[in-house]
Design a protein around this motif. Structure first.
Motif, short mmCIF file in Angstrom:
data_model
loop_
_atom_site.label_atom_id
_atom_site.label_comp_id
_atom_site.label_asym_id
_atom_site.label_seq_id
_atom_site.Cartn_x
_atom_site.Cartn_y
_atom_site.Cartn_z
N LEU A 1 0.83 -1.20 0.00
CA LEU A 1 0.00 0.00 0.00
C LEU A 1 0.86 1.25 0.00
O LEU A 1 0.53 2.25 -0.65
CB LEU A 1 -0.93 -0.01 1.22
CG LEU A 1 -1.94 1.15 1.29
CD1 LEU A 1 -2.83 1.18 0.05
CD2 LEU A 1 -2.80 1.05 2.55
N LEU A 2 1.99 1.22 0.71
CA LEU A 2 2.91 2.35 0.69
C LEU A 2 3.40 2.61 -0.73
O LEU A 2 3.41 3.76 -1.20
CB LEU A 2 4.11 2.08 1.60
CG LEU A 2 5.23 3.12 1.56
CD1 LEU A 2 4.75 4.46 2.10
CD2 LEU A 2 6.45 2.63 2.34
N PHE A 3 3.79 1.54 -1.44
CA PHE A 3 4.23 1.70 -2.82
C PHE A 3 3.10 2.24 -3.70
O PHE A 3 3.32 3.04 -4.61
CB PHE A 3 4.73 0.37 -3.38
CG PHE A 3 5.98 -0.15 -2.73
CD1 PHE A 3 7.03 0.71 -2.43
CD2 PHE A 3 6.12 -1.50 -2.41
CE1 PHE A 3 8.20 0.25 -1.83
CE2 PHE A 3 7.27 -1.98 -1.81
CZ PHE A 3 8.31 -1.11 -1.52
N GLU A 4 1.89 1.80 -3.44
CA GLU A 4 0.73 2.25 -4.22
C GLU A 4 0.53 3.75 -4.05
O GLU A 4 0.30 4.48 -5.03
CB GLU A 4 -0.52 1.50 -3.75
CG GLU A 4 -1.75 1.70 -4.61
CD GLU A 4 -1.69 0.90 -5.89
OE1 GLU A 4 -1.52 1.54 -6.95
OE2 GLU A 4 -1.82 -0.33 -5.84
N ILE A 5 0.63 4.23 -2.83
CA ILE A 5 0.45 5.66 -2.57
C ILE A 5 1.57 6.48 -3.20
O ILE A 5 1.33 7.51 -3.83
CB ILE A 5 0.36 5.93 -1.05
CG1 ILE A 5 -0.82 5.18 -0.44
CG2 ILE A 5 0.21 7.43 -0.79
CD1 ILE A 5 -0.86 5.23 1.09
N LEU A 6 2.80 6.01 -3.02
CA LEU A 6 3.94 6.73 -3.61
C LEU A 6 3.84 6.76 -5.13
O LEU A 6 4.16 7.78 -5.76
CB LEU A 6 5.25 6.08 -3.17
CG LEU A 6 5.61 6.20 -1.69
CD1 LEU A 6 6.90 5.43 -1.39
CD2 LEU A 6 5.75 7.66 -1.26
N ALA A 7 3.41 5.65 -5.73
CA ALA A 7 3.27 5.61 -7.20
C ALA A 7 2.28 6.65 -7.68
O ALA A 7 2.46 7.24 -8.76
CB ALA A 7 2.83 4.21 -7.64
N ALA A 8 1.23 6.89 -6.91
CA ALA A 8 0.21 7.86 -7.31
C ALA A 8 0.77 9.28 -7.35
O ALA A 8 0.24 10.15 -8.03
CB ALA A 8 -0.97 7.81 -6.33
N HIS A 9 1.88 9.52 -6.63
CA HIS A 9 2.49 10.85 -6.61
C HIS A 9 3.50 11.03 -7.74
O HIS A 9 4.04 12.14 -7.90
CB HIS A 9 3.19 11.08 -5.27
CG HIS A 9 2.25 11.37 -4.14
ND1 HIS A 9 1.91 12.65 -3.76
CD2 HIS A 9 1.57 10.54 -3.31
CE1 HIS A 9 1.07 12.60 -2.74
NE2 HIS A 9 0.84 11.33 -2.45
N LEU A 10 3.76 10.00 -8.53
CA LEU A 10 4.74 10.09 -9.61
C LEU A 10 4.08 10.46 -10.93
O LEU A 10 2.98 9.97 -11.24
CB LEU A 10 5.45 8.74 -9.77
CG LEU A 10 6.35 8.29 -8.60
CD1 LEU A 10 6.82 6.87 -8.83
CD2 LEU A 10 7.54 9.24 -8.45
N PRO A 11 4.73 11.30 -11.74
CA PRO A 11 4.18 11.59 -13.08
C PRO A 11 4.02 10.32 -13.91
O PRO A 11 3.04 10.18 -14.65
CB PRO A 11 5.22 12.54 -13.69
CG PRO A 11 5.96 13.11 -12.52
CD PRO A 11 5.96 12.05 -11.47
N ASP A 12 4.99 9.42 -13.82
CA ASP A 12 4.91 8.10 -14.46
C ASP A 12 4.91 7.05 -13.36
O ASP A 12 5.95 6.77 -12.77
CB ASP A 12 6.10 7.88 -15.40
CG ASP A 12 6.08 8.81 -16.60
OD1 ASP A 12 5.02 8.96 -17.20
OD2 ASP A 12 7.14 9.39 -16.90
N ASP A 13 3.73 6.49 -13.09
CA ASP A 13 3.62 5.62 -11.92
C ASP A 13 4.47 4.36 -12.02
O ASP A 13 4.81 3.75 -11.00
CB ASP A 13 2.16 5.27 -11.64
CG ASP A 13 1.47 4.61 -12.82
OD1 ASP A 13 2.12 4.35 -13.85
OD2 ASP A 13 0.24 4.38 -12.72
#
Length: 446
Positions: A199-211
């Protein structure tokens, strides 16, 4: 004009409060001029300014989950946009003093020192409220989203907020020190709950321009595992998601409709660029085995995207001939005759749209052609296209100057079309030279 009556102003307030962030920014920009401060519009502008300021505070406090409330793929963790406003309203009722403190601390000089602790405190309060489901404001959230998932995301807010300033460094150039920092964040998340890592990776990915760049962070945490190990782990879904996206983009390149014109061609080229970046990310982040579960697929996709792009590029010459038709110099020339411009009808808009789409595609895949294995094919295609365009332009300039070989006005339209097309196969500077030569030819003819 008199001020807006109360009931109408209330309606406008409701519209402003429920408008998406992008729409609110557009409205704020539209009302920023002198006219926006006059008459009825002045009241509307104040509403927009107040809502913009309130959302800035809300989005600063709830920053870790804000991108999760945007439109995302169905397989990714996401919540309806209303979640943010409902959470905020519930917090204002539950903890008004902390909301006031957050608003007072939400300024540039405070934020330069790092996020105030009250931001994390409010997220913790929100997590407890969502789980408890006793206060009416939090109960409303249970009707529109998975409250356990939302509470879990809010519980990770402090870890996410601390990681966000480091995220750009993690994905730009991962060092051992940065990898240790990422592992620490992961371990902190797992202390909250055993299954919190993904879930941590999921949230961080959402903050990336390219997930898909999150693969780099996961790789650092797992110390660049083999594809077999990663694929069978709890974070295997992140790799599978990227592989599915690669396959979807290759299929789009194969089937994109050239009738839709330049925008569609550019969209297909963006798909090719994304595939190239995703494959590179996979190769750098995962220890791929050619016979492994992901290694086999990556090998297949590398070959597939090269073949698909080459097939679409090879169709460009045929599309060009259809849009800029030729007629044989003599009947003995047959199909192999070089031919001269066939100036018998106006340019066909559909055919022009098709060739523009394909040429835009060929132009825009330049950035990924070499690394993806079709750089040489692209160079050959452009050589053929430019040879044909160069000859066509010379032939039609002759018609414009002399009037021999066709209608001069029709020739000018085809010449302008050819100039526009050569901007894709070469560059805009070449197109401008053609246009100046056309203007000179017209002047000479006059």
């Amino acid at each position: 004009m008199a001020g807006v009556v109360a009931n109408k102003l209330l309606m406008v307030r409701k519209l402003v409060e429920t408008a998406p962030d992008a729409a609110l920014r557009s409205l704020e920009l539209a009302l920023s001029g002198p006219a926006g401060g006059q008459g009825a519009l002045a009241s509307v502008r104040r509403l927009v300014e107040d809502e913009t300021a309130a959302r800035y505070i809300r989005n600063s406090v709830l920053a870790p989950i804000v991108p999760l409330c945007d439109a995302r793929d169905s397989e990714q963790t996401s919540f309806p946009p209303r979640v943010l406003s409902l959470l905020w309203e519930a917090l204002k009722i539950d903890s008004p003093r902390k909301i006031e403190e957050a608003a007072a601390r939400c300024n540039p000089w405070d934020l330069e020192q790092g996020p105030p602790e009250v931001f994390n405190e409010l997220c913790e309060i929100a997590a407890r409220g969502v789980r408890a489901q006793t206060a009416p404001g939090f109960v409303a959230l249970g009707q529109i989203c998975d409250i356990d998932e939302l509470a879990a995301c809010l519980e990770l807010s402090a870890i996410v907020r601390a990681a966000l300033p480091k995220l750009s460094e993690w994905i730009s150039k991962m060092s051992e020190e940065r990898a240790s920092s990422a592992r620490l964040a992961y371990n902190d998340a797992c202390e909250i709950r055993d299954d919190a890592g993904p879930l941590l990776f999921e949230i961080l990915a959402a903050h990336l321009p390219d997930d898909f760049r999150i693969l780099r962070v996961i790789s650092a945490v797992m110390e660049r595992p083999t594809d077999k190990f990663w694929a069978s782990s709890e974070v295997g879904v992140f790799g599978e998601r990227v592989l599915t996206d690669i396959e979807k983009n290759i299929d789009f390149i194969r089937t994109f409709d050239a009738d839709r014109g330049e925008a569609e061609g550019r969209k297909a080229a963006l798909a090719a660029q994304r595939v190239a970046a995703q494959i590179t990310e996979f190769e750098q982040s995962v220890d791929l085995n050619k016979d492994g579960p992901w290694g086999r697929r990556i090998g297949k996709y590398k070959q597939g995207v090269a073949q698909t792009v080459e097939s679409r590029m090879n169709a460009a010459e045929k599309e060009l001939l259809a849009a800029l038709p030729l007629r044989p110099i003599s009947i003995l020339g047959g199909k192999n005759g070089k031919g001269i411009p066939a100036l018998t009808a106006e340019p066909d808009e559909r055919l022009v749209s098709r060739v523009t789409a394909v040429l835009a595609f060929v132009a825009d895949v330049r950035s990924c052609a070499a690394q993806s294995g079709y750089g040489a094919s692209r160079a050959k295609v452009l050589e053929k296209l430019n040879t044909r365009l160069d000859q066509y332009i010379e032939d039609i300039l002759y018609v414009v100057r002399t009037g021999e070989g066709g209608d001069r006005a029709l020739a000018q339209r085809y010449l302008d079309l050819a100039a526009g097309l050569i901007a894709y196969s070469r560059d805009e500077k070449t197109a401008e030279i053609v246009r100046r030569r056309a203007a000179a030819a017209v002047a000479q003819a006059a």
